[in-house]
Design a protein around this motif. Structure first.
Motif, PDB file in Angstrom:
ATOM      1  N   PHE A 106     -18.048  -7.173  -3.453  1.00 10.94           N
ATOM      2  CA  PHE A 106     -18.418  -5.788  -3.743  1.00 10.94           C
ATOM      3  C   PHE A 106     -19.925  -5.645  -3.936  1.00 10.94           C
ATOM      4  O   PHE A 106     -20.550  -4.725  -3.392  1.00 10.94           O
ATOM      5  N   SER A 107     -20.509  -6.536  -4.709  1.00 12.87           N
ATOM      6  CA  SER A 107     -21.947  -6.452  -4.949  1.00 12.87           C
ATOM      7  C   SER A 107     -22.733  -6.714  -3.669  1.00 12.87           C
ATOM      8  O   SER A 107     -23.805  -6.138  -3.460  1.00 12.87           O
ATOM      9  N   GLY A 108     -22.199  -7.586  -2.806  1.00 11.30           N
ATOM     10  CA  GLY A 108     -22.865  -7.856  -1.536  1.00 11.30           C
ATOM     11  C   GLY A 108     -22.932  -6.627  -0.653  1.00 11.30           C
ATOM     12  O   GLY A 108     -23.976  -6.334  -0.043  1.00 11.30           O
ATOM     13  N   VAL A 109     -21.818  -5.886  -0.572  1.00 11.78           N
ATOM     14  CA  VAL A 109     -21.804  -4.660   0.228  1.00 11.78           C
ATOM     15  C   VAL A 109     -22.815  -3.654  -0.311  1.00 11.78           C
ATOM     16  O   VAL A 109     -23.571  -3.017   0.451  1.00 11.78           O
ATOM     17  N   LEU A 110     -22.863  -3.513  -1.630  1.00 10.66           N
ATOM     18  CA  LEU A 110     -23.798  -2.563  -2.242  1.00 10.66           C
ATOM     19  C   LEU A 110     -25.252  -2.971  -2.014  1.00 10.66           C
ATOM     20  O   LEU A 110     -26.109  -2.127  -1.725  1.00 10.66           O
ATOM     21  N   MET A 111     -25.530  -4.277  -2.117  1.00 10.58           N
ATOM     22  CA  MET A 111     -26.909  -4.725  -1.970  1.00 10.58           C
ATOM     23  C   MET A 111     -27.364  -4.634  -0.514  1.00 10.58           C
ATOM     24  O   MET A 111     -28.541  -4.344  -0.248  1.00 10.58           O
ATOM     25  N   VAL A 112     -26.461  -4.867   0.428  1.00 12.36           N
ATOM     26  CA  VAL A 112     -26.815  -4.715   1.843  1.00 12.36           C
ATOM     27  C   VAL A 112     -27.187  -3.264   2.126  1.00 12.36           C
ATOM     28  O   VAL A 112     -28.171  -2.960   2.812  1.00 12.36           O
ATOM     29  N   TYR A 113     -26.385  -2.342   1.574  1.00 15.98           N
ATOM     30  CA  TYR A 113     -26.686  -0.916   1.771  1.00 15.98           C
ATOM     31  C   TYR A 113     -28.014  -0.539   1.113  1.00 15.98           C
ATOM     32  O   TYR A 113     -28.839   0.173   1.703  1.00 15.98           O
ATOM     33  N   PHE A 114     -28.238  -1.012  -0.115  1.00 19.52           N
ATOM     34  CA  PHE A 114     -29.471  -0.671  -0.833  1.00 19.52           C
ATOM     35  C   PHE A 114     -30.689  -1.263  -0.129  1.00 19.52           C
ATOM     36  O   PHE A 114     -31.762  -0.647  -0.117  1.00 19.52           O
ATOM     37  N   SER A 115     -30.532  -2.423   0.477  1.00 20.55           N
ATOM     38  CA  SER A 115     -31.646  -3.019   1.220  1.00 20.55           C
ATOM     39  C   SER A 115     -32.023  -2.158   2.415  1.00 20.55           C
ATOM     40  O   SER A 115     -33.212  -1.978   2.721  1.00 20.55           O
ATOM     41  N   GLY A 116     -31.019  -1.627   3.091  1.00 20.44           N
ATOM     42  CA  GLY A 116     -31.305  -0.712   4.196  1.00 20.44           C
ATOM     43  C   GLY A 116     -32.038   0.524   3.730  1.00 20.44           C
ATOM     44  O   GLY A 116     -32.950   1.024   4.410  1.00 20.44           O
ATOM     45  N   TYR A 117     -31.666   1.026   2.563  1.00 22.23           N
ATOM     46  CA  TYR A 117     -32.362   2.185   1.985  1.00 22.23           C
ATOM     47  C   TYR A 117     -33.826   1.848   1.697  1.00 22.23           C
ATOM     48  O   TYR A 117     -34.727   2.659   1.965  1.00 22.23           O
ATOM     49  N   LEU A 118     -34.077   0.653   1.152  1.00 21.39           N
ATOM     50  CA  LEU A 118     -35.455   0.248   0.865  1.00 21.39           C
ATOM     51  C   LEU A 118     -36.288   0.147   2.136  1.00 21.39           C
ATOM     52  O   LEU A 118     -37.456   0.559   2.164  1.00 21.39           O
ATOM     53  N   ILE A 119     -35.693  -0.390   3.187  1.00 13.92           N
ATOM     54  CA  ILE A 119     -36.435  -0.546   4.446  1.00 13.92           C
ATOM     55  C   ILE A 119     -36.818   0.820   5.009  1.00 13.92           C
ATOM     56  O   ILE A 119     -37.954   1.042   5.459  1.00 13.92           O
ATOM     57  N   GLU A 120     -35.876   1.780   4.976  1.00 20.24           N
ATOM     58  CA  GLU A 120     -36.156   3.110   5.496  1.00 20.24           C
ATOM     59  C   GLU A 120     -37.175   3.852   4.634  1.00 20.24           C
ATOM     60  O   GLU A 120     -38.012   4.596   5.137  1.00 20.24           O
ATOM     61  N   THR A 121     -37.096   3.654   3.325  1.00 17.86           N
ATOM     62  CA  THR A 121     -37.962   4.394   2.408  1.00 17.86           C
ATOM     63  C   THR A 121     -39.382   3.847   2.387  1.00 17.86           C
ATOM     64  O   THR A 121     -40.357   4.620   2.461  1.00 17.86           O
ATOM     65  N   GLY A 178     -40.575   1.195   4.448  1.00 14.22           N
ATOM     66  CA  GLY A 178     -41.058   0.682   5.718  1.00 14.22           C
ATOM     67  C   GLY A 178     -41.590  -0.728   5.638  1.00 14.22           C
ATOM     68  O   GLY A 178     -42.306  -1.179   6.540  1.00 14.22           O
ATOM     69  N   SER A 179     -41.228  -1.451   4.563  1.00 16.18           N
ATOM     70  CA  SER A 179     -41.748  -2.802   4.358  1.00 16.18           C
ATOM     71  C   SER A 179     -40.592  -3.762   4.070  1.00 16.18           C
ATOM     72  O   SER A 179     -39.729  -3.488   3.224  1.00 16.18           O
ATOM     73  N   TRP A 180     -40.610  -4.900   4.756  1.00 13.51           N
ATOM     74  CA  TRP A 180     -39.612  -5.923   4.500  1.00 13.51           C
ATOM     75  C   TRP A 180     -39.910  -6.690   3.222  1.00 13.51           C
ATOM     76  O   TRP A 180     -39.029  -7.356   2.674  1.00 13.51           O
ATOM     77  N   ALA A 181     -41.120  -6.608   2.726  1.00 11.25           N
ATOM     78  CA  ALA A 181     -41.478  -7.319   1.504  1.00 11.25           C
ATOM     79  C   ALA A 181     -40.654  -6.845   0.318  1.00 11.25           C
ATOM     80  O   ALA A 181     -40.326  -7.630  -0.584  1.00 11.25           O
ATOM     81  N   THR A 182     -40.289  -5.555   0.297  1.00 11.01           N
ATOM     82  CA  THR A 182     -39.476  -5.052  -0.810  1.00 11.01           C
ATOM     83  C   THR A 182     -38.087  -5.688  -0.817  1.00 11.01           C
ATOM     84  O   THR A 182     -37.525  -5.976  -1.888  1.00 11.01           O
ATOM     85  N   VAL A 183     -37.531  -5.920   0.357  1.00 16.87           N
ATOM     86  CA  VAL A 183     -36.203  -6.545   0.445  1.00 16.87           C
ATOM     87  C   VAL A 183     -36.271  -7.993  -0.010  1.00 16.87           C
ATOM     88  O   VAL A 183     -35.409  -8.456  -0.783  1.00 16.87           O
ATOM     89  N   PHE A 184     -37.272  -8.716   0.466  1.00 15.73           N
ATOM     90  CA  PHE A 184     -37.400 -10.121   0.073  1.00 15.73           C
ATOM     91  C   PHE A 184     -37.703 -10.253  -1.422  1.00 15.73           C
ATOM     92  O   PHE A 184     -37.244 -11.193  -2.073  1.00 15.73           O
ATOM     93  N   ALA A 185     -38.455  -9.312  -1.966  1.00 18.22           N
ATOM     94  CA  ALA A 185     -38.713  -9.326  -3.406  1.00 18.22           C
ATOM     95  C   ALA A 185     -37.433  -9.046  -4.187  1.00 18.22           C
ATOM     96  O   ALA A 185     -37.172  -9.666  -5.234  1.00 18.22           O
ATOM     97  N   LEU A 186     -36.620  -8.111  -3.698  1.00 22.13           N
ATOM     98  CA  LEU A 186     -35.335  -7.818  -4.341  1.00 22.13           C
ATOM     99  C   LEU A 186     -34.433  -9.043  -4.341  1.00 22.13           C
ATOM    100  O   LEU A 186     -33.797  -9.368  -5.364  1.00 22.13           O
ATOM    101  N   ILE A 187     -34.372  -9.743  -3.224  1.00 21.20           N
ATOM    102  CA  ILE A 187     -33.555 -10.953  -3.130  1.00 21.20           C
ATOM    103  C   ILE A 187     -34.027 -11.991  -4.148  1.00 21.20           C
ATOM    104  O   ILE A 187     -33.209 -12.627  -4.830  1.00 21.20           O
ATOM    105  N   SER A 188     -35.336 -12.152  -4.266  1.00 19.18           N
ATOM    106  CA  SER A 188     -35.871 -13.145  -5.194  1.00 19.18           C
ATOM    107  C   SER A 188     -35.574 -12.773  -6.648  1.00 19.18           C
ATOM    108  O   SER A 188     -35.234 -13.634  -7.463  1.00 19.18           O
TER     109      SER A 188
END
Length: 466
Positions: free
Chosen positions: A406-421, A423-433
């Protein structure tokens, strides 16, 4: 003369048999001997190695069947005129089914044996995979039949890892669990590679139906060979009586389950596994898009294959290393924490390095290091649940996996939101860390390796007369 003997931290008072040196106690001694023989159900080392290979192959086929639909998604969309939204609905329906059978699969495995549950489910999801092309032809609206088939696949495959955890806790000694779990876990990466290469070739030569037929029939064949040669043709019958008796495993009441979830070590493995699964699903889902956006001229087979080629030997190495350290006398909890430190701590360093990389070779190197180190969790939190609660490891792992899905599905969706908002992949990698470090700190602070599925108040000194 009386000698005081105290149980170790991983001992259960239910498993201790005391004998008094009285000639009239023959019946008690015989009962004790019988009880001890029933409880000694661990596999011998040669048999454990055979089961390791068989379970590795089974996990490989599990992922071959699971990834068959994503590989064929483009061809299916073209043939049946599916939109992106409809294709996403078909692919996503698997995870909804996958979440619902984790706990019940683990519970039944704890009661009747993980090998029975795994065998029945493999035969079912293998047949479902082979029957999928037929369902597409029978229904006037293939979108509905394929969505249903994908949902049922998730339901049937959801019991695999909980039953594996239950089987390992019941049959494998503590010092060899890391190798088995890490080896079997590498089957997921091997299956992804096999179906990615062979499936793509079959798709071009024989059409999308051949991918489902091949992966499904091979899975059914694996289930038959497991039943014929390892279970010696004994029917995997699951009855209400067997669910009620629970074999030699402890029968935990609702009160015991509540007490179990109050243990800090149990909460720690749930939170850590949740973080591990979330970050892994996010990387798995978005890394291909990252490479296409950042390095559009790069060849797809490189970034889709190389990280998994690194992950397989890395997973095997982590299992061998953890078992070696435990056999050398190192504390089990310390070894589990060390493996998880590499999985979530060191891997996060390479994830953050992706933020500043500007060349494709360095990006491949950092991603490969990240995915390789992530596999160390097979010898960390994934095995730790068996240390804590061997009597209900399957059900507890099911709870962990459900939360992780469940958390994986939510985080995948939220990562897509971060990328669109942003425009940087650094935010996704920072979230993962950040998520990784949160799980790691929780595990380092509260993880233990002693049994918590028994009442510690019952552990007391016993007198043995010599």
């Amino acid at each position: 003369m009386a000698i005081l003997q105290k149980h170790g931290k991983n001992s259960s008072p239910d498993l201790v048999c005391l004998k008094e040196n009285h000639p009239t106690d023959k019946i008690g001694a015989a009962g004790c001997q019988k009880k001890g023989s029933e409880l000694n159900t661990n596999w011998s080392r040669p048999l454990a190695r055979i089961w390791t290979v068989v379970l590795l192959l089974g996990t490989c086929l599990l992922y071959c069947a699971r990834v068959a639909m994503p590989i064929c998604a483009v061809s299916l969309a073209e043939q049946f005129s599916w939109s992106k939204r409809e294709t996403g609905m078909v692919l996503g329906s698997f995870f909804w089914g996958y979440c619902f059978t984790q706990v019940i699969g683990g519970y039944v495995s704890d009661r009747v044996g993980g090998e029975k549950v795994m065998l029945l489910s493999a035969a079912a999801w293998g047949a479902m995979t082979a029957f999928t092309p037929v369902l597409a032809r029978l229904c006037n609206q293939p979108i509905f039949s394929m969505t249903l088939a994908r949902f049922l696949m998730g339901l049937l495959q959801g019991v695999h890892y909980p039953s594996l955890a239950s089987l390992c806790s019941q049959k494998v000694v503590e010092s060899e669990r890391g190798f088995l779990m890490s080896t079997v876990g590498s089957g997921s990466y091997l299956g992804t590679l096999v179906i990615g290469a062979a499936g793509s070739l079959m798709l071009d030569l024989y059409g999308w139906e051949s991918v489902f037929y091949a992966s499904g029939l091979l899975s059914v064949l694996w289930a038959y060979c497991m039943w014929k040669y390892l279970l010696k043709g004994e029917g995997p019958i699951i009855t209400l009586e067997s669910l009620g008796s629970g074999g030699t495993q402890s029968k935990l009441s609702r009160r015991h389950w509540l007490r179990l979830f109050k243990q800090p070590a149990v909460c720690a493995v749930i939170v850590t596994h949740l973080c591990t699964a979330s970050t892994f699903f996010t990387l798995l889902s978005w890394l291909p898009t990252f490479f296409k956006d950042t390095f559009p001229e790069a060849r797809g087979w490189v970034f889709n294959v190389v990280p998994w080629l690194v992950a397989i030997p890395s997973s095997l190495f982590s299992g061998c290393l953890s078992d070696h350290l435990i056999s050398q006398g190192f504390d089990t909890a310390a070894v589990r924490k060390l493996m998880q430190f590499f999985s979530m701590g060191v891997s996060s360093v390479f994830t953050l390095l992706l933020c500043g990389t500007s060349t494709f070779p360095w990006a491949i190197a950092f991603v490969s290091a990240t995915m390789g180190l992530t596999t160390f969790s097979h010898s960390g939190v994934s095995v730790n649940v068996q240390d804590l609660a061997p009597s209900c490891a399957g059900a507890l792992f099911g709870v962990m996996n459900t939360c992780g899905a469940f958390s994986g599905v939510l985080m995948v969706y939220f990562s897509g939101y971060l990328i669109e908002t942003t425009g940087s992949w650094a935010t996704v990698f920072a979230l993962i860390s950040v998520v990784n470090l949160l799980g790691l700190c929780t595990f380092l602070a509260f993880a233990e390796a002693r049994r918590v599925d028994i009442d510690s108040a019952k552990v007391r000194y016993h007198n043995i007369h010599i």
